[in-house]
Motif scaffolding. Structure first.
Motif, mmCIF file in Angstrom:
data_model
loop_
_atom_site.group_PDB
_atom_site.id
_atom_site.type_symbol
_atom_site.label_atom_id
_atom_site.label_comp_id
_atom_site.label_asym_id
_atom_site.label_seq_id
_atom_site.Cartn_x
_atom_site.Cartn_y
_atom_site.Cartn_z
ATOM 1 N N VAL A 562 0.827 -1.203 0.000
ATOM 2 C CA VAL A 562 0.000 0.000 0.000
ATOM 3 C C VAL A 562 0.866 1.260 0.000
ATOM 4 O O VAL A 562 0.508 2.268 -0.627
ATOM 5 C CB VAL A 562 -0.947 -0.020 1.213
ATOM 6 N N ASN A 563 2.000 1.223 0.664
ATOM 7 C CA ASN A 563 2.851 2.411 0.735
ATOM 8 C C ASN A 563 3.803 2.534 -0.440
ATOM 9 O O ASN A 563 4.251 3.640 -0.760
ATOM 10 C CB ASN A 563 3.638 2.407 2.041
ATOM 11 N N LEU A 564 4.109 1.428 -1.086
ATOM 12 C CA LEU A 564 4.943 1.498 -2.281
ATOM 13 C C LEU A 564 4.133 1.847 -3.521
ATOM 14 O O LEU A 564 4.692 2.335 -4.510
ATOM 15 C CB LEU A 564 5.679 0.171 -2.496
ATOM 16 N N ALA A 565 2.827 1.608 -3.474
ATOM 17 C CA ALA A 565 1.980 1.914 -4.634
ATOM 18 C C ALA A 565 2.008 3.397 -5.000
ATOM 19 O O ALA A 565 2.126 3.739 -6.184
ATOM 20 C CB ALA A 565 0.546 1.437 -4.380
ATOM 21 N N ASP A 598 2.450 7.666 7.189
ATOM 22 C CA ASP A 598 1.829 8.286 8.359
ATOM 23 C C ASP A 598 0.393 7.799 8.542
ATOM 24 O O ASP A 598 0.014 7.327 9.619
ATOM 25 C CB ASP A 598 1.864 9.810 8.214
ATOM 26 N N ASN A 599 -0.425 7.899 7.505
ATOM 27 C CA ASN A 599 -1.814 7.454 7.605
ATOM 28 C C ASN A 599 -1.915 5.955 7.827
ATOM 29 O O ASN A 599 -2.778 5.478 8.567
ATOM 30 C CB ASN A 599 -2.579 7.848 6.338
ATOM 31 N N THR A 600 -1.039 5.195 7.177
ATOM 32 C CA THR A 600 -1.090 3.739 7.328
ATOM 33 C C THR A 600 -0.792 3.330 8.762
ATOM 34 O O THR A 600 -1.444 2.427 9.316
ATOM 35 C CB THR A 600 -0.092 3.071 6.366
ATOM 36 N N PHE A 601 0.190 3.962 9.375
ATOM 37 C CA PHE A 601 0.498 3.660 10.775
ATOM 38 C C PHE A 601 -0.719 3.919 11.661
ATOM 39 O O PHE A 601 -1.070 3.099 12.516
ATOM 40 C CB PHE A 601 1.673 4.520 11.251
ATOM 41 N N ASP A 666 -4.535 4.120 0.943
ATOM 42 C CA ASP A 666 -4.868 3.767 2.323
ATOM 43 C C ASP A 666 -6.340 3.430 2.494
ATOM 44 O O ASP A 666 -6.696 2.479 3.201
ATOM 45 C CB ASP A 666 -4.494 4.922 3.265
ATOM 46 N N LEU A 667 -7.218 4.203 1.865
ATOM 47 C CA LEU A 667 -8.652 4.021 2.094
ATOM 48 C C LEU A 667 -9.291 2.983 1.188
ATOM 49 O O LEU A 667 -10.371 2.469 1.505
ATOM 50 C CB LEU A 667 -9.374 5.364 1.916
ATOM 51 N N VAL A 668 -8.651 2.678 0.068
ATOM 52 C CA VAL A 668 -9.235 1.733 -0.886
ATOM 53 C C VAL A 668 -8.430 0.437 -0.981
ATOM 54 O O VAL A 668 -8.984 -0.668 -0.885
ATOM 55 C CB VAL A 668 -9.369 2.393 -2.277
ATOM 56 N N LEU A 669 -7.104 0.566 -1.183
ATOM 57 C CA LEU A 669 -6.292 -0.635 -1.360
ATOM 58 C C LEU A 669 -6.018 -1.352 -0.042
ATOM 59 O O LEU A 669 -5.978 -2.592 -0.006
ATOM 60 C CB LEU A 669 -4.967 -0.274 -2.036
#
Length: 680
Positions: A562-565, A598-601, A666-669
């Motif tokens: 998700v963060n590499l996308a 940041d959001n993923t954490f 973050d919100l979709v994948l």
């Protein structure tokens, strides 16, 4: 209440004081000031320390000083030498009309009829103010020449550096404040409270101004790369404090008293906020190993600011929130479950979204290998810019404005004699494909009656400062060629080196090849290495820190993908639109990754487990804060995209797209990849 008032006053004083001090941060884009240890290589140090460097400005005066010209043009032309030679930046003025024929042809080539050319040798210690004075004087000279029916064109890398100073200063004066304003307005719009937006923005302003202030206090000048310190630290800190303030607002919407809401918000967000800050700091910290000094300084400044400012914000902002006056904000119906519904919908389409993620990652990885470094800094400037037009105009007339220097020293450490130059290296170099001119000791020896060494040295000192002159046991040859792309230039430098080494072998001599152009090529190669190493090391650090949150291989893999996308997406976008790698775009991958984690954490930390119910509850609690922070970051970075300066515009555009795609990711994948089928 008194404590809160004092804290707010301290924040406001710090923001005003540091911002005011940071506005005096000086800018210096001289190449050797920010390329790092590359500039310490033997050939470049020899060029700089022994021969005064290779910086020069070519000036062409057209339509004056010819027989029958108007007296006012002749009078103006007669002042050119003294006006330019008296400037602090100029070490010497070389006049084409004042040189013997062979030397003039070696230096200037074939002159256009009706023109008279000068070369201004720039003093090695001439800083930005002296260079700015040179630019101003050339502009005045051009205006006066135009009134007299003549024309003045000037070009050279010192003028390019002065223009880069001006553009970097514009980012500080205009675009960075615009970023702060737009991000603040976006935060106020989403939070629906000016006071909450103020509390959110203050730590970001203090942190970004503090980073610039510290660099300025330690004598580190701003430049095309370091000017990004302010915008980057601002948006990173803004994202962190937005999560804290959004959590406080959510508690208030539930009817919790301000003091309890502030305490619960801090308790909820502190662990994830510190982990995100640590990850971001580590990601930028890897820049410190870069061979480009400014990139290393930027990494250290951003990492240090995040590590200091984020804990400070979590300590000082909750007391302000605890005494926030007013009624609890009303929770609107459409704010209650939109993020949960979006996450549930994404989970139902997890197969399609997983395939889309794989396509983006593969395409982005391939696109990243297609990006090429930008060697010609003229492409940074828009069409119609004076520096670009004059440079391209002169080179269009056949005036080669780029140089490579060759140095030779006899292996027995004896001085050169005039007989050593009968086998002319300058003619060999001119015979090299792409080289349009070469000047060395041979031209002067042949032009002086008797060819005596002292006379040759004196004439060379008068004609070209120390260029081509025998200095100690080193001799110097300067080759000139038309500016071109990185690959053709690398081939040309290689051909010059091969020809010089063949000549040196027959003269029992050692050679060095140096100059600003070879230095630029090495710097561009370091840029590519910096992008790859920083992204790789940041990914490793992110993986280790995500393990502290997820503790499950499946969730860890989902977080990484998700963060590499978003990184892959901006690389794909850059490749599709043929964005080159420069001092600004080389940092985009690490910046976007820092924005995304940041959001993923916060989302993964908010989940009390890996089941569907806990994941949906996490999105319900954090979704709005994630949207607020990403929207503010995207809008803030988008303000840089309106700059007429290509690196700044590309950096802002790519970071804005990365922030927006990170929100989608973050919100979709994330819900599609995070929850396994058996947990749904």
């Amino acid at each position: 209440m008194v404590r809160a008032s004092w804290l707010l006053l301290c924040w406001l004083i710090a923001a005003a004081g540091l911002s005011g001090y940071a506005r005096g941060w000086t800018t210096d884009n001289r190449l050797d000031k920010w390329v790092g240890q590359i500039a310490d290589e033997p050939g470049y140090r020899l060029l700089h320390d022994e021969f005064g460097g290779d910086e020069a400005v070519y000036v062409r005066f057209e339509g004056g000083a010819q027989a029958g010209d108007a007296p006012d043009r002749e009078a103006l032309f007669g002042t050119v030498h003294d006006r330019l030679g008296g400037l602090a930046a100029v070490g010497q003025v070389v006049d084409s009309a004042a040189l013997p024929g062979p030397v003039r042809e070696s230096i200037f080539g074939s002159l256009e009829p009706g023109s008279r050319d000068f070369i201004l040798l720039i003093r090695p210690g001439a800083g930005p103010p002296q260079r700015r004075a040179l630019v101003d004087e050339l502009e005045r000279l051009g205006q006066q020449a135009e009134k007299a029916g003549a024309k003045v064109r000037s070009a050279g890398h010192p003028l390019v550096a002065a223009a880069l100073d001006e553009e970097a200063a514009k980012v500080e004066r205009y675009f960075a404040p615009m970023l702060v304003l737009l991000a603040s307005l976006a935060a106020a719009l989403f939070l629906r409270s000016f006071t909450l937006a103020l509390y959110t923005v203050l730590p970001a302003i203090v942190g970004s101004s503090g980073a610039r202030t510290v660099l300025s206090m330690f004598g580190v000048d701003s430049d095309l790369i370091l000017v990004a310190v302010g915008p980057i630290t601002f948006v990173l800190l803004l994202a962190s404090t937005l999560h804290l303030v959004s959590a406080f607002k959510r508690q208030r919407e539930r009817g919790v008293a301000p003091a309890d809401a502030a305490r619960l918000a801090k308790q909820e967000k502190l662990p994830a906020g510190l982990l995100a800050a640590l990850t971001t700091a580590a990601g930028f910290g890897v820049f410190t190993v870069s061979g480009i000094r400014s990139v290393a300084m930027l990494g250290a400044a951003v990492a240090g600011t995040v590590l200091v400012a984020v804990p400070l914000a979590f300590w000082a902002i909750p007391p302000l929130l605890a005494y926030l006056p007013g009624r609890p904000p009303v929770s609107r119906a459409f704010h209650r479950h939109p993020w949960r519904r979006l996450a549930a919908a994404s989970f139902r389409r997890r197969g399609m979204l997983a395939a889309a993620t794989a396509i983006v990652l593969v395409a982005g990885a391939f696109a990243g290998t297609r990006l090429e470094p930008e060697t010609n800094v003229l492409h940074y400037f828009p069409d119609g810019h004076r520096v670009r037009d004059h440079f391209l105009g002169l080179e269009g007339d056949g005036v080669p404005l780029s140089t490579v220097d060759v140095f030779a020293r006899r292996r027995d450490n004896t001085d050169w004699a005039s007989s050593d130059f009968h086998d002319r290296l300058d003619r060999r170099l001119v015979g090299t494909p792409g080289i349009l001119g070469a000047f060395g000791p041979e031209a002067v020896v042949d032009s002086v009656p008797g060819g005596g060494s002292p006379q040759s040295s004196r004439l060379l000192a008068a004609a070209w400062n120390t260029s081509g002159r025998v200095r100690g046991k080193w001799a110097r040859w300067t080759t000139r060629f038309l500016t071109t792309g990185s690959e053709p230039m690398a081939d040309l430098v290689s051909r010059v080196r091969d020809e010089a080494e063949r000549w040196a072998a027959s003269h029992d001599a050692d050679v060095e090849v140096a100059g600003s152009m070879p230095l630029m090529l090495k710097m561009q190669n370091r840029l590519i290495g910096t992008m790859l190493s920083s992204l790789g090391l940041t990914t490793i650090v992110t993986t280790l820190l995500f393990l502290l949150v997820t503790r499950a291989p499946h969730a860890l893999l989902a977080a990484l993908l998700v963060n590499l996308a978003p990184v892959s997406f901006v690389l794909l976008f850059a490749a599709l639109f043929r964005f080159p790698l420069d001092g600004a775009t080389v940092m985009v991958a690490a910046v976007v990754l820092g924005l995304a984690v940041d959001n993923t954490f916060h989302l993964m930390h908010a989940a009390r487990g890996s089941g569907m119910r806990s994941v949906l509850q996490a999105f319900d609690r954090v979704g709005r804060a994630a949207a607020v922070s990403s929207g503010a970051l995207a809008l803030g970075f988008a303000s840089l995209a309106i700059s007429g300066f290509a690196p700044t515009a590309r950096f802002g555009m790519l970071c804005a797209l990365g922030a927006a795609f990170a929100l989608v990711s973050d919100l979709v994948l994330l819900p599609a990849l995070w929850v396994r089928r058996d947990q749904g």
